[in-house]
Design a protein around this motif. Sequence first.
Motif, PDB file in Angstrom:
ATOM      1  N   ILE A   7       0.850  -1.187   0.000  1.00 59.31           N
ATOM      2  CA  ILE A   7       0.000   0.000   0.000  1.00 59.31           C
ATOM      3  C   ILE A   7       0.889   1.241   0.000  1.00 59.31           C
ATOM      4  O   ILE A   7       1.789   1.356   0.849  1.00 59.31           O
ATOM      5  CB  ILE A   7      -0.893   0.011   1.274  1.00 59.31           C
ATOM      6  CG1 ILE A   7      -1.794  -1.214   1.318  1.00 59.31           C
ATOM      7  CG2 ILE A   7      -1.678   1.320   1.387  1.00 59.31           C
ATOM      8  CD1 ILE A   7      -2.783  -1.322   0.196  1.00 59.31           C
ATOM      9  N   VAL A  18       0.757   5.688  -0.831  1.00 61.74           N
ATOM     10  CA  VAL A  18       0.168   6.929  -1.348  1.00 61.74           C
ATOM     11  C   VAL A  18       1.351   7.873  -1.589  1.00 61.74           C
ATOM     12  O   VAL A  18       2.200   8.049  -0.686  1.00 61.74           O
ATOM     13  CB  VAL A  18      -0.820   7.542  -0.319  1.00 61.74           C
ATOM     14  CG1 VAL A  18      -1.349   8.892  -0.809  1.00 61.74           C
ATOM     15  CG2 VAL A  18      -1.989   6.576  -0.044  1.00 61.74           C
ATOM     16  N   GLY A  46      -2.356  12.142   3.675  1.00 60.84           N
ATOM     17  CA  GLY A  46      -3.116  12.938   4.649  1.00 60.84           C
ATOM     18  C   GLY A  46      -4.420  13.500   4.108  1.00 60.84           C
ATOM     19  O   GLY A  46      -4.999  14.407   4.701  1.00 60.84           O
ATOM     20  N   GLY A  56      -7.022  11.310   3.035  1.00 61.73           N
ATOM     21  CA  GLY A  56      -8.050  10.264   3.069  1.00 61.73           C
ATOM     22  C   GLY A  56      -7.937   9.242   1.939  1.00 61.73           C
ATOM     23  O   GLY A  56      -8.744   8.309   1.863  1.00 61.73           O
ATOM     24  N   GLY A 110      -5.477   7.000   1.337  1.00 67.43           N
ATOM     25  CA  GLY A 110      -5.042   5.694   1.827  1.00 67.43           C
ATOM     26  C   GLY A 110      -6.219   4.915   2.404  1.00 67.43           C
ATOM     27  O   GLY A 110      -6.386   3.721   2.129  1.00 67.43           O
ATOM     28  N   LYS A 111      -7.038   5.614   3.171  1.00 67.92           N
ATOM     29  CA  LYS A 111      -8.206   4.963   3.776  1.00 67.92           C
ATOM     30  C   LYS A 111      -9.177   4.488   2.683  1.00 67.92           C
ATOM     31  O   LYS A 111      -9.708   3.375   2.759  1.00 67.92           O
ATOM     32  CB  LYS A 111      -8.891   5.957   4.715  1.00 67.92           C
ATOM     33  CG  LYS A 111      -9.857   5.356   5.679  1.00 67.92           C
ATOM     34  CD  LYS A 111     -10.276   6.405   6.704  1.00 67.92           C
ATOM     35  CE  LYS A 111     -11.361   5.867   7.620  1.00 67.92           C
ATOM     36  NZ  LYS A 111     -11.779   6.859   8.615  1.00 67.92           N
ATOM     37  N   ASN A 127       2.428   2.474  11.395  1.00 61.16           N
ATOM     38  CA  ASN A 127       1.192   2.507  10.597  1.00 61.16           C
ATOM     39  C   ASN A 127      -0.011   1.876  11.309  1.00 61.16           C
ATOM     40  O   ASN A 127      -1.104   1.822  10.744  1.00 61.16           O
ATOM     41  CB  ASN A 127       1.407   1.794   9.254  1.00 61.16           C
ATOM     42  CG  ASN A 127       2.266   2.617   8.316  1.00 61.16           C
ATOM     43  OD1 ASN A 127       2.202   3.849   8.329  1.00 61.16           O
ATOM     44  ND2 ASN A 127       3.088   1.951   7.514  1.00 61.16           N
TER      45      ASN A 127
HETATM   46  N1  ACO Z   1      -0.082   7.459  12.063  1.00 59.27           N
HETATM   47  C1  ACO Z   1      -1.267   7.791  12.651  1.00 59.27           C
HETATM   48  N2  ACO Z   1      -2.394   8.084  11.951  1.00 59.27           N
HETATM   49  C2  ACO Z   1      -2.303   8.076  10.600  1.00 59.27           C
HETATM   50  C3  ACO Z   1      -1.105   7.748   9.919  1.00 59.27           C
HETATM   51  C4  ACO Z   1       0.030   7.423  10.706  1.00 59.27           C
HETATM   52  N3  ACO Z   1       1.197   7.061  10.155  1.00 59.27           N
HETATM   53  N4  ACO Z   1      -1.338   7.824   8.590  1.00 59.27           N
HETATM   54  C5  ACO Z   1      -2.623   8.177   8.456  1.00 59.27           C
HETATM   55  N5  ACO Z   1      -3.212   8.326   9.660  1.00 59.27           N
HETATM   56  C6  ACO Z   1      -4.612   8.666   9.943  1.00 59.27           C
HETATM   57  C7  ACO Z   1      -5.017   9.982   9.314  1.00 59.27           C
HETATM   58  O1  ACO Z   1      -4.741  11.059  10.186  1.00 59.27           O
HETATM   59  C8  ACO Z   1      -6.504   9.775   9.084  1.00 59.27           C
HETATM   60  O2  ACO Z   1      -7.191   9.971  10.310  1.00 59.27           O
HETATM   61  P1  ACO Z   1      -8.694  10.592  10.351  1.00 59.27           P
HETATM   62  O3  ACO Z   1      -9.565   9.644   9.531  1.00 59.27           O
HETATM   63  O4  ACO Z   1      -9.010  10.611  11.800  1.00 59.27           O
HETATM   64  O5  ACO Z   1      -8.581  11.944   9.714  1.00 59.27           O
HETATM   65  C9  ACO Z   1      -6.607   8.287   8.742  1.00 59.27           C
HETATM   66  O6  ACO Z   1      -5.433   7.683   9.313  1.00 59.27           O
HETATM   67  C10 ACO Z   1      -6.648   8.047   7.246  1.00 59.27           C
HETATM   68  O7  ACO Z   1      -5.472   8.630   6.691  1.00 59.27           O
HETATM   69  P2  ACO Z   1      -5.277   8.865   5.126  1.00 59.27           P
HETATM   70  O8  ACO Z   1      -5.208  10.328   4.831  1.00 59.27           O
HETATM   71  O9  ACO Z   1      -6.255   8.056   4.364  1.00 59.27           O
HETATM   72  O10 ACO Z   1      -3.805   8.260   4.959  1.00 59.27           O
HETATM   73  P3  ACO Z   1      -2.823   8.454   3.710  1.00 59.27           P
HETATM   74  O11 ACO Z   1      -3.563   8.737   2.470  1.00 59.27           O
HETATM   75  O12 ACO Z   1      -1.751   9.404   4.102  1.00 59.27           O
HETATM   76  O13 ACO Z   1      -2.188   6.987   3.586  1.00 59.27           O
HETATM   77  C11 ACO Z   1      -0.365   5.549   4.203  1.00 59.27           C
HETATM   78  C12 ACO Z   1      -1.576   6.351   4.694  1.00 59.27           C
HETATM   79  C13 ACO Z   1      -0.799   4.539   3.154  1.00 59.27           C
HETATM   80  C14 ACO Z   1       0.241   4.805   5.402  1.00 59.27           C
HETATM   81  C15 ACO Z   1       0.643   6.564   3.594  1.00 59.27           C
HETATM   82  O14 ACO Z   1       1.081   7.453   4.604  1.00 59.27           O
HETATM   83  C16 ACO Z   1       1.845   5.931   2.936  1.00 59.27           C
HETATM   84  O15 ACO Z   1       1.822   5.618   1.758  1.00 59.27           O
HETATM   85  N6  ACO Z   1       2.953   5.782   3.697  1.00 59.27           N
HETATM   86  C17 ACO Z   1       4.227   5.288   3.164  1.00 59.27           C
HETATM   87  C18 ACO Z   1       4.144   3.827   2.709  1.00 59.27           C
HETATM   88  C19 ACO Z   1       3.585   2.899   3.759  1.00 59.27           C
HETATM   89  O16 ACO Z   1       4.036   2.899   4.914  1.00 59.27           O
HETATM   90  N7  ACO Z   1       2.583   2.094   3.372  1.00 59.27           N
HETATM   91  C20 ACO Z   1       1.926   1.110   4.228  1.00 59.27           C
HETATM   92  C21 ACO Z   1       2.727  -0.138   4.269  1.00 59.27           C
HETATM   93  S1  ACO Z   1       1.891  -1.486   5.064  1.00 59.27           S
HETATM   94  C22 ACO Z   1       1.269  -2.481   3.772  1.00 59.27           C
HETATM   95  O17 ACO Z   1       1.576  -2.248   2.640  1.00 59.27           O
HETATM   96  C23 ACO Z   1       0.320  -3.613   4.100  1.00 59.27           C
END
Ligand code: ACO
Length: 150
Positions: A91, A93, A99, A101, A103-104, A130
Amino acid sequence: NGGFKFQPITLENHLKYKNSIKKTLSCLTTVGELSDVTFTEVIEHWIQNEHIYKTIMIVDTEKDQCIAIGTLLIETKIIHDGGKVGHIEDIAVNNEYQGNGLGKLLIQFLRNFAVYEDCYKVILDCDEKNVEFYQKCDFNKCGVEMQHRP
Ligand code: ACO
């Protein structure tokens, strides 16, 4: 027209999105050089096994670039009466789009797909950093991940 859309990777579009897919996945881990030949072989493998590999992109429609990507793998078992388990993998983004939404949304899409495919559970491995993100996507901590790297 600004916006986002879910889009599968196909043999027709994969080279067009190759660079933006690589850039998106680079926030997760090392992607490597990945020649066009190797990249095409991977996509061909997925398409030949499309009942197992379900990869989806989110595309920024204005830039026509992949800005988020994720995979659902469907494992068919003997246990649970020939049941199926969904594995969420790789996964990512794009940094500039985190940040918002997306990823969700991606996780909800893949999880709904697993339910549609009759998976009795959906699992994934992630770093401690994560955990909160996945909890917000309705996943619970369960078990311990073990690795062997030859
Ligand atoms: N720590 C705490 N909360 C978080 C984090 C975090 N690292 N990331 C997102 N959130 C929260 C957000 O604040 C949001 O909260 P809310 O609904 O209360 O507003 C909720 O989670 C949804 O966040 P999104 O905006 O949908 O997250 P985003 O689009 O940034 O995607 C992701 C999150 C996929 C982890 C992204 O930051 C990313 O790509 N990171 C780098 C790669 C990675 O680590 N991928 C996951 C690997 S695990 C796997 O592949 C199975």
